[in-house]
Design a protein around this motif. Structure first.
Motif, mmCIF file in Angstrom:
data_model
loop_
_atom_site.group_PDB
_atom_site.id
_atom_site.type_symbol
_atom_site.label_atom_id
_atom_site.label_comp_id
_atom_site.label_asym_id
_atom_site.label_seq_id
_atom_site.Cartn_x
_atom_site.Cartn_y
_atom_site.Cartn_z
ATOM 1 N N ALA A 206 -15.429 -39.998 23.444
ATOM 2 C CA ALA A 206 -16.263 -40.376 24.633
ATOM 3 C C ALA A 206 -15.753 -39.481 25.386
ATOM 4 O O ALA A 206 -16.913 -39.479 26.918
ATOM 5 N N GLY A 207 -14.883 -38.200 26.026
ATOM 6 C CA GLY A 207 -14.935 -37.347 26.667
ATOM 7 C C GLY A 207 -15.632 -36.090 26.455
ATOM 8 O O GLY A 207 -15.936 -35.985 27.758
ATOM 9 N N ALA A 208 -15.759 -35.906 25.486
ATOM 10 C CA ALA A 208 -16.868 -35.471 25.759
ATOM 11 C C ALA A 208 -18.308 -35.253 26.495
ATOM 12 O O ALA A 208 -18.615 -34.428 26.978
ATOM 13 N N GLY A 209 -18.855 -35.821 25.732
ATOM 14 C CA GLY A 209 -20.149 -36.657 27.099
ATOM 15 C C GLY A 209 -19.949 -36.249 29.043
ATOM 16 O O GLY A 209 -20.594 -35.120 28.991
ATOM 17 N N TYR A 217 -18.722 -26.912 34.476
ATOM 18 C CA TYR A 217 -18.219 -26.455 33.478
ATOM 19 C C TYR A 217 -19.146 -25.786 32.370
ATOM 20 O O TYR A 217 -18.897 -24.868 31.513
ATOM 21 N N LEU A 218 -20.655 -26.629 32.518
ATOM 22 C CA LEU A 218 -21.628 -26.219 31.169
ATOM 23 C C LEU A 218 -21.856 -25.038 31.314
ATOM 24 O O LEU A 218 -21.926 -23.636 30.325
ATOM 25 N N PHE A 219 -22.322 -24.053 33.037
ATOM 26 C CA PHE A 219 -23.031 -22.840 32.534
ATOM 27 C C PHE A 219 -21.285 -22.068 31.852
ATOM 28 O O PHE A 219 -22.155 -20.968 31.973
ATOM 29 N N ALA A 220 -20.566 -22.315 32.968
ATOM 30 C CA ALA A 220 -19.120 -21.063 32.601
ATOM 31 C C ALA A 220 -18.703 -20.941 31.128
ATOM 32 O O ALA A 220 -18.738 -20.022 31.030
ATOM 33 N N ARG A 338 -12.092 -31.958 37.015
ATOM 34 C CA ARG A 338 -11.017 -32.775 38.219
ATOM 35 C C ARG A 338 -10.415 -33.304 36.861
ATOM 36 O O ARG A 338 -8.856 -33.938 36.148
ATOM 37 N N SER A 339 -11.286 -33.673 35.941
ATOM 38 C CA SER A 339 -9.767 -34.447 34.150
ATOM 39 C C SER A 339 -10.336 -34.549 33.105
ATOM 40 O O SER A 339 -10.924 -33.387 32.910
ATOM 41 N N SER A 340 -10.069 -34.621 31.887
ATOM 42 C CA SER A 340 -10.299 -34.420 31.220
ATOM 43 C C SER A 340 -10.543 -32.398 30.610
ATOM 44 O O SER A 340 -11.029 -32.360 29.972
ATOM 45 N N ALA A 341 -9.084 -31.593 30.933
ATOM 46 C CA ALA A 341 -8.701 -30.925 30.591
ATOM 47 C C ALA A 341 -9.060 -30.406 29.382
ATOM 48 O O ALA A 341 -9.315 -30.007 28.545
ATOM 49 N N GLY A 342 -7.799 -31.444 28.676
ATOM 50 C CA GLY A 342 -7.586 -31.166 27.356
ATOM 51 C C GLY A 342 -9.414 -31.067 26.517
ATOM 52 O O GLY A 342 -8.968 -29.883 25.652
ATOM 53 N N THR A 343 -9.611 -31.780 26.657
ATOM 54 C CA THR A 343 -11.446 -31.617 25.927
ATOM 55 C C THR A 343 -12.116 -30.689 26.322
ATOM 56 O O THR A 343 -12.553 -30.438 25.669
ATOM 57 N N ALA A 346 -10.496 -27.774 23.810
ATOM 58 C CA ALA A 346 -10.832 -27.844 23.075
ATOM 59 C C ALA A 346 -12.079 -27.188 22.627
ATOM 60 O O ALA A 346 -12.495 -26.761 21.888
ATOM 61 N N ILE A 347 -12.881 -27.844 23.672
ATOM 62 C CA ILE A 347 -14.302 -27.601 23.459
ATOM 63 C C ILE A 347 -14.875 -26.066 23.712
ATOM 64 O O ILE A 347 -15.659 -25.279 22.817
ATOM 65 N N LEU A 348 -14.196 -25.604 24.659
ATOM 66 C CA LEU A 348 -14.535 -24.201 25.274
ATOM 67 C C LEU A 348 -14.400 -23.222 23.680
ATOM 68 O O LEU A 348 -14.710 -22.811 23.546
#
Length: 405
Positions: A206-209, A217-220, A338-343, A346-348
């Motif tokens: 849910a958070g990945a989207g 975030y995506l470009f970095a 700002r939120s979902s830092a854990g997700t 993990a994705i990074l």
């Protein structure tokens, strides 16, 4: 415990988190100088030996995706202890592997369980620190993550002077055993029950989207993962390029990688020193420019027929670039959330090691006596990282632009 009263990490905890961040990247590449030896001892092909590296990287990627969200629901300490214990068992199995098939399987398990140290070290830092201290510690972890793959072959080459490829894996076992002891003795539970978020893997999906819709975030993350993947192409191909093509022995190979590691340490220290004094984006740009310069030089040399000194210089430039862009680009990615830092973490991490794992067999596609695939991978990876950087600059400028009214 609220954010304002959360105690900061002790020196022992910081040292332990640094070890947790370093052991899996160290285990990734410490056995690279032994690839030719392993090929003969296990009676297999160069591609099969390189597959042990790919499966380890895939395990690291998947492990972070699983363990990160799981720890958001269960806490940090339990998953970290289980992960390190499984990693210890898998490391022992690697040292005893009777054939390459067993080694491939156990390297996957080793990577998946070892991912706990990487993803949960970042999570513990996020739990216990705020502001500039978080940025400095995250940069330290990322510099270690970039330094260890380059430093590891030098350590492995030194070990081969007194042992064989299995000795390298026994050294990894010893490091993981130390890691287990330190987790038990030093690492606290940093995520109180009231701050845990049930949902586990469902929350990740849910958070990945939401995370991937954050363009900054995506470009970095693109800069970070594509740049590291290009660098990893150099790491995974260099044992064959330097030993099989250019004729270095195992000790000389270790010395070369040690020199390159000093370059990463120097630029990483420079990046940390510049933090807060110089804008991050220009520093990232300089790092990517160095990466592209080394990549083009290595491809040209490969096409012309590699010669020792120019190749060593180009490899040094390639390695030194890592210290300037890895920590900074990961900090930019995480600061965008700002939120979902854990997700996001993990994705990074998963994207970093998954892409690097896919690169490993590509650089050996024409066998162990051709340097052109390495140069091509470096050029393509650095070009894609540069495109991500340009997009990141545009997005950052758009976000910083004053709004009308």
């Amino acid at each position: 415990m609220n954010d304002r009263t959360a105690p900061g990490p002790t020196a022992w905890l910081v040292a332990t988190l640094a070890l947790l961040s370093a052991v899996s990247p160290l285990a990734t590449d410490m056995y690279l100088p032994a690839f030719p030896q392993m090929q003969g001892d296990l009676e297999t092909t160069a591609a099969s030996v390189q597959l042990t590296l790919t499966t380890f990287m895939v395990g690291l990627a998947l492990g972070q995706l699983l363990i990160g969200p799981l720890s958001d629901a269960l806490g940090r300490r339990g998953p970290l202890l289980v992960g390190t214990l499984v990693c210890l068992a898998a490391s022992i199995a690697c040292a005893l592997a009777p054939n390459v098939a067993v080694l491939v399987a156990m390297r996957f398990v080793q990577g998946m369980s070892g991912a706990a140290g990487i993803v949960l070290a970042r999570a513990v830092i996020t739990d216990l620190t705020r502001g500039p201290r978080t940025a400095r510690l995250m940069s330290l972890m990322m510099v270690l993550g970039g330094l260890m793959p380059a430093l590891a072959p030098s350590i492995g080459g030194g070990i081969l002077e007194v042992g064989d490829w299995r000795t390298i894996f026994w050294v990894v076992c010893a490091l993981v055993a130390v890691m287990v002891v330190l987790v038990v003795a030093v690492v606290p539970e940093s995520l109180p029950v009231e701050r845990r978020e049930p949902g586990g893997l469902r929350r990740l999906v849910a958070g990945a989207g939401e995370v991937l819709r954050n363009r900054t975030y995506l470009f970095a993350t693109g800069v970070f993962t594509l740049g590291f993947s290009a660098f990893f192409g150099y790491i995974s191909a260099s044992p064959f390029v330097l030993q099989n093509i250019l004729g270095l022995d195992e000790l000389q190979f270790a010395v070369v990688f040690g020199g390159n590691s000093l370059g990463i340490m120097a630029t990483g220290a420079l990046a940390i020193r510049l933090a807060g004094r110089v804008p991050i984006l220009p520093v990232v740009g300089v790092g990517l420019a160095l990466l592209a310069t080394g990549a083009v030089a290595l491809l040209v040399l490969a096409l012309m027929g590699p010669t020792l000194v120019p190749t060593l210089v180009a490899m040094f430039v390639t390695a030194a670039s890592i210290g300037l862009f890895m920590g900074n680009s990961s900090a930019l990615a995480m600061q965008a959330l700002r939120s979902s830092a854990g997700t996001g973490s993990a994705i990074l991490g998963a994207a970093q090691f998954l892409l690097a794992g896919l690169i490993s067999p590509i650089v050996g596609i024409n066998g162990e006596n051709d340097a052109v695939p390495m140069g091509a991978v470096l050029v393509v990876g650095s070009a894609l990282a540069w495109l991500s950087y340009l997009a990141l600059r545009r997005e950052t400028a758009r976000n910083d632009a004053p709004t009308a009214g």
